[in-house]
Design an enzyme around this catalytic site. Structure first.
Site, PDB file in Angstrom:
ATOM      1  N   GLU A  94      29.816 137.843  30.851  1.00 46.99           N
ATOM      2  CA  GLU A  94      28.791 138.814  30.496  1.00 46.99           C
ATOM      3  C   GLU A  94      27.730 138.890  31.583  1.00 46.99           C
ATOM      4  O   GLU A  94      27.429 137.895  32.246  1.00 46.99           O
ATOM      5  CB  GLU A  94      28.145 138.421  29.164  1.00 46.99           C
ATOM      6  N   CYS A 107      21.029 140.069  35.637  1.00 47.97           N
ATOM      7  CA  CYS A 107      21.287 138.653  35.371  1.00 47.97           C
ATOM      8  C   CYS A 107      22.798 138.486  35.363  1.00 47.97           C
ATOM      9  O   CYS A 107      23.486 139.068  34.530  1.00 47.97           O
ATOM     10  CB  CYS A 107      20.665 138.304  34.016  1.00 47.97           C
ATOM     11  N   CYS A 114      31.146 127.295  31.098  1.00 46.51           N
ATOM     12  CA  CYS A 114      30.246 126.452  31.896  1.00 46.51           C
ATOM     13  C   CYS A 114      30.734 125.020  31.856  1.00 46.51           C
ATOM     14  O   CYS A 114      31.304 124.569  30.862  1.00 46.51           O
ATOM     15  CB  CYS A 114      28.820 126.522  31.346  1.00 46.51           C
ATOM     16  N   CYS A 121      22.355 125.624  24.523  1.00 45.65           N
ATOM     17  CA  CYS A 121      22.866 126.839  25.179  1.00 45.65           C
ATOM     18  C   CYS A 121      24.210 127.264  24.603  1.00 45.65           C
ATOM     19  O   CYS A 121      25.135 126.453  24.503  1.00 45.65           O
ATOM     20  CB  CYS A 121      23.001 126.595  26.681  1.00 45.65           C
ATOM     21  N   GLY A 165      27.380 130.007  33.301  1.00 44.92           N
ATOM     22  CA  GLY A 165      27.850 129.102  34.344  1.00 44.92           C
ATOM     23  C   GLY A 165      26.741 128.455  35.134  1.00 44.92           C
ATOM     24  O   GLY A 165      25.564 128.809  35.038  1.00 44.92           O
ATOM     25  N   GLU A 166      27.144 127.464  35.930  1.00 41.92           N
ATOM     26  CA  GLU A 166      26.206 126.750  36.794  1.00 41.92           C
ATOM     27  C   GLU A 166      26.511 127.156  38.241  1.00 41.92           C
ATOM     28  O   GLU A 166      27.530 126.739  38.813  1.00 41.92           O
ATOM     29  CB  GLU A 166      26.386 125.234  36.579  1.00 41.92           C
ATOM     30  N   SER A 197      19.446 130.062  39.782  1.00 38.27           N
ATOM     31  CA  SER A 197      18.915 129.110  38.801  1.00 38.27           C
ATOM     32  C   SER A 197      19.920 127.986  38.600  1.00 38.27           C
ATOM     33  O   SER A 197      21.107 128.223  38.399  1.00 38.27           O
ATOM     34  CB  SER A 197      18.666 129.829  37.481  1.00 38.27           C
ATOM     35  N   SER A 220      16.168 124.686  35.800  1.00 37.92           N
ATOM     36  CA  SER A 220      15.998 124.615  34.348  1.00 37.92           C
ATOM     37  C   SER A 220      15.673 123.170  34.010  1.00 37.92           C
ATOM     38  O   SER A 220      16.553 122.319  33.945  1.00 37.92           O
ATOM     39  CB  SER A 220      17.291 125.045  33.655  1.00 37.92           C
ATOM     40  N   LEU A 221      14.400 122.905  33.819  1.00 38.76           N
ATOM     41  CA  LEU A 221      13.987 121.506  33.682  1.00 38.76           C
ATOM     42  C   LEU A 221      13.965 121.061  32.211  1.00 38.76           C
ATOM     43  O   LEU A 221      14.621 120.101  31.839  1.00 38.76           O
ATOM     44  CB  LEU A 221      12.621 121.308  34.346  1.00 38.76           C
ATOM     45  N   HIS A 222      13.166 121.719  31.416  1.00 36.77           N
ATOM     46  CA  HIS A 222      13.072 121.484  29.962  1.00 36.77           C
ATOM     47  C   HIS A 222      12.499 120.137  29.549  1.00 36.77           C
ATOM     48  O   HIS A 222      12.037 119.992  28.418  1.00 36.77           O
ATOM     49  CB  HIS A 222      14.412 121.722  29.248  1.00 36.77           C
ATOM     50  N   ASN A 296      15.777 130.948  22.192  1.00 35.92           N
ATOM     51  CA  ASN A 296      16.596 131.923  21.486  1.00 35.92           C
ATOM     52  C   ASN A 296      17.601 131.171  20.638  1.00 35.92           C
ATOM     53  O   ASN A 296      18.515 130.551  21.186  1.00 35.92           O
ATOM     54  CB  ASN A 296      17.309 132.830  22.496  1.00 35.92           C
ATOM     55  N   CYS A 339      18.344 134.681  27.286  1.00 39.73           N
ATOM     56  CA  CYS A 339      18.709 133.404  27.917  1.00 39.73           C
ATOM     57  C   CYS A 339      19.435 132.507  26.934  1.00 39.73           C
ATOM     58  O   CYS A 339      18.966 132.281  25.824  1.00 39.73           O
ATOM     59  CB  CYS A 339      17.470 132.621  28.348  1.00 39.73           C
TER      60      CYS A 339
HETATM   61  N1  SAH Z   1      23.235 126.902  34.621  1.00 39.09           N
HETATM   62  C1  SAH Z   1      22.111 127.537  35.246  1.00 39.09           C
HETATM   63  C2  SAH Z   1      22.128 129.036  35.029  1.00 39.09           C
HETATM   64  C3  SAH Z   1      21.906 129.458  33.588  1.00 39.09           C
HETATM   65  S1  SAH Z   1      20.320 130.092  33.484  1.00 39.09           S
HETATM   66  C4  SAH Z   1      20.834 126.902  34.744  1.00 39.09           C
HETATM   67  O1  SAH Z   1      20.919 126.077  33.850  1.00 39.09           O
HETATM   68  O2  SAH Z   1      19.766 127.165  35.294  1.00 39.09           O
HETATM   69  C5  SAH Z   1      20.038 130.267  31.812  1.00 39.09           C
HETATM   70  C6  SAH Z   1      18.665 129.788  31.448  1.00 39.09           C
HETATM   71  O3  SAH Z   1      18.477 129.902  30.023  1.00 39.09           O
HETATM   72  C7  SAH Z   1      18.461 128.323  31.777  1.00 39.09           C
HETATM   73  O4  SAH Z   1      17.150 128.091  32.162  1.00 39.09           O
HETATM   74  C8  SAH Z   1      18.731 127.674  30.432  1.00 39.09           C
HETATM   75  O5  SAH Z   1      18.191 126.390  30.352  1.00 39.09           O
HETATM   76  C9  SAH Z   1      18.090 128.661  29.489  1.00 39.09           C
HETATM   77  N2  SAH Z   1      18.594 128.583  28.129  1.00 39.09           N
HETATM   78  C10 SAH Z   1      19.797 128.137  27.709  1.00 39.09           C
HETATM   79  N3  SAH Z   1      19.898 128.247  26.382  1.00 39.09           N
HETATM   80  C11 SAH Z   1      18.744 128.793  25.950  1.00 39.09           C
HETATM   81  C12 SAH Z   1      18.262 129.188  24.665  1.00 39.09           C
HETATM   82  N4  SAH Z   1      19.001 129.042  23.585  1.00 39.09           N
HETATM   83  N5  SAH Z   1      17.027 129.730  24.602  1.00 39.09           N
HETATM   84  C13 SAH Z   1      16.288 129.917  25.707  1.00 39.09           C
HETATM   85  N6  SAH Z   1      16.686 129.578  26.940  1.00 39.09           N
HETATM   86  C14 SAH Z   1      17.906 129.021  27.062  1.00 39.09           C
END
Ligand code: SAH
Length: 346
Positions: A94, A107, A114, A121, A165-166, A197, A220-222, A296, A339
Site C-alpha cells: 500500500e 508515503c 515487514c 503496528c 516495511g523497514e 524513516s 521511530s523511537l517511541h 492509530n 501510520c
Molecule cells: N519501519 C520504518 C518505516 C515505517 S514508518 C519505521 O519504523 O520507521 C511508520 C511509522 O508509524 C513509524 O514511526 C511507526 O513507529 C509508526 N506507527 C506504527 N504503528 C503505529 C500506530 N498504530 N499508530 C501510530 N503510529 C504508528
C-alpha cells in the site's frame, strides 16, 4: 529452449549500453531505451518508436517490463488517498497520498510485509514476504505524482518512506529507487524533500552517513528507555539504544543533517515525566525535532493514546531542552491509511 526473461528495469544505464555494445549495436541505443523506461514511463517495447522494429522485437525476446498496477484506490474524507498496489507476482503493498493546501506527500512502502515486530503496528502482523525492487518503489511514487496532478492540480512535493516495511533492511534497493527519483532522467526531485524513516538499524544508519546521502533521516523511537523500548519494539534487544545513539551521533557528525524522531505516547507505557526526560537526554546531542504522532488503534487493547496532559508534559520538557516538538494529528484514519495501519486489509 524457454529462457526466462529479465526485468529490463533492473539494469542500470551502463548495463543497457553494454547490452547493445556486446551485440555489435550502438551503445547509444541503451540511452534511448533507458529514457523510454524511466523518463517516459513506457509500459511496452512496441511503443519505443525511435527504435527499429527488429530492435524492439529483440528486446521483447530478452526482457519484460514489469509494472505495478493500482488495484484499488480509496479516498478518505480528509482527502488522503490510499493505493493498493499489485506487484508483478501478485503480491500487494500500500502507498498513501497525503495532501495539504500547498503540498502533496507520498508515503511509500519498501517491503511486502515487514521483518520487524513492533507490537503497535499493523504491518508487523504480516510476515515479511520480500523486498521491493527499485522500480516497484519508483512506480509507487509515479502513481502518486499522477494522482496529485489529477486530483489536486500540482505535482508531488515530498516523499516519506513510512509505508510498509523497514527501508534500511532493503538498503540497496531503496537507495537505487531514490537515485532514480532524484535523477533528472527520473523525477528530478530534490533529495531534501525525501525522508527515510527507520526503526533504528545502527549499522545501516552509519552506512547512510558513509554513503553521504542527501535525504533526511527520521527515527521511530517511541521510548528512550531500553526496557520500555524492548517491550514494544522487541528488536531493540539486538539494537539497544546505546548503539542507536552512537550511530546517530556518527550520522550527525558526517552529514550535519537534523534528525527527526517519531514518537507515540501511550497510556501507562511511556507517559511519565521520566520518559520525557529520557527522550530529551537521548536527542539533545544534535539539532533534533520530535514529531509526536497520534496512536492509530489497530484492534488491540494493550495500547491506548495518552491523554493531552501527557503530551503537554513532553512538549514542555523537550522545549526546555531546546528540542523542536510538533504534535501531529493523523490523516486518513477512516480508510486505514494512517501510520501503522497499512495491512492490506481489503
Ligand atoms: N519501519 C520504518 C518505516 C515505517 S514508518 C519505521 O519504523 O520507521 C511508520 C511509522 O508509524 C513509524 O514511526 C511507526 O513507529 C509508526 N506507527 C506504527 N504503528 C503505529 C500506530 N498504530 N499508530 C501510530 N503510529 C504508528
Amino acid at each position: 529452449m524457454q529462457v526466462t526473461k529479465k526485468d529490463i528495469r533492473a539494469l542500470t544505464k551502463e548495463q543497457l549500453r553494454d547490452f547493445f555494445a556486446d551485440r555489435g549495436d550502438k551503445a547509444f541505443r541503451g540511452n534511448q531505451v533507458y529514457e523510454w523506461l524511466w523518463s517516459k514511463g513506457a509500459h511496452s517495447f512496441e511503443g519505443m518508436t525511435n527504435l527499429s522494429k527488429e530492435t524492439r522485437q529483440m528486446l521483447e525476446e530478452h526482457f519484460v517490463i514489469n509494472h505495478i498496477q493500482v488495484d484499488r484506490m480509496q479516498r478518505s474524507n480528509d482527502g488522503t488517498i490510499k493505493n493498493a498496489v499489485r506487484l508483478h507476482d501478485g503480491l500487494i503493498v500500500e502507498s498513501v497520498l497525503i495532501p495539504t493546501d500547498t503540498r502533496t506527500t507520498a508515503c511509500v512502502s519498501s517491503q511486502v510485509g515487514c521483518s520487524l515486530d513492533c507490537k503497535f503496528c499493523a504491518t508487523a502482523r504480516l510476515k515479511r514476504m520480500r523486498n521491493l525492487n527499485p522500480d516497484e518503489i519508483y512506480d509507487q511514487v509515479v502513481a502518486i505524482d499522477n494522482e496529485s496532478r489529477l486530483y489536486y492540480g500540482h505535482p508531488l512535493s515530498n516523499i516519506v518512506f513510512m509505508g510498509m516495511g523497514e527501508p534500511l533492511m532493503n538498503y540497496n534497493n531503496v537507495l537505487k529507487a531514490i537515485d532514480k527519483i532524484t535523477s533528472p532522467e527520473g523525477l528530478g526531485m530534490s533529495p531534501r524533500r525525501i525522508t527515510v524513516s527507520t526503526s533504528g538499524v545502527p549499522k545501516m544508519i552509519k552506512k547512510l552517513a558513509d554513503d553521504q546521502v542527501k535525504f533526511k533521516l527520521a527515527v521511530s523511537l517511541h521510548s528512550a528507555i531500553d526496557e520500555v523500548r524492548t517491550s514494544i519494539m522487541p528488536f531493540n534487544e539486538h539494537f539497544p539504544l546505546k548503539d542507536l545513539r552512537e550511530a546517530l551521533e556518527y550520522w550527525y557528525q558526517q552529514t550535519k543533517s537534523r534528525i527527526t524522531y517519531e514518537y507515540v505516547v501511550w497510556q501507562g507505557i511511556n507517559d511519565k515525566r521520566k520518559d520525557a526526560e529520557a527522550l530529551a537526554r537521548f536527542c539533545r546531542f544534535a539539532p533534533s525535532k520530535v514529531n509526536i504522532i497520534e496512536y492509530n488503534p489497530i484492534g488491540d487493547d494493550h495500547f491506548a493514546q495518552a491523554n493531552p496532559g501527557a503530551l503537554e508534559l513532553y512538549r514542555d520538557i523537550l522545549e526546555k531542552n531546546g528540542i523542536t516538538v510538533t504534535i501531529r494529528r493523523s490523516r486518513g484514519k477512516d480508510i486505514d491509511a494512517a501510520c501503522g495501519q497499512l495491512a492490506n486489509k481489503s
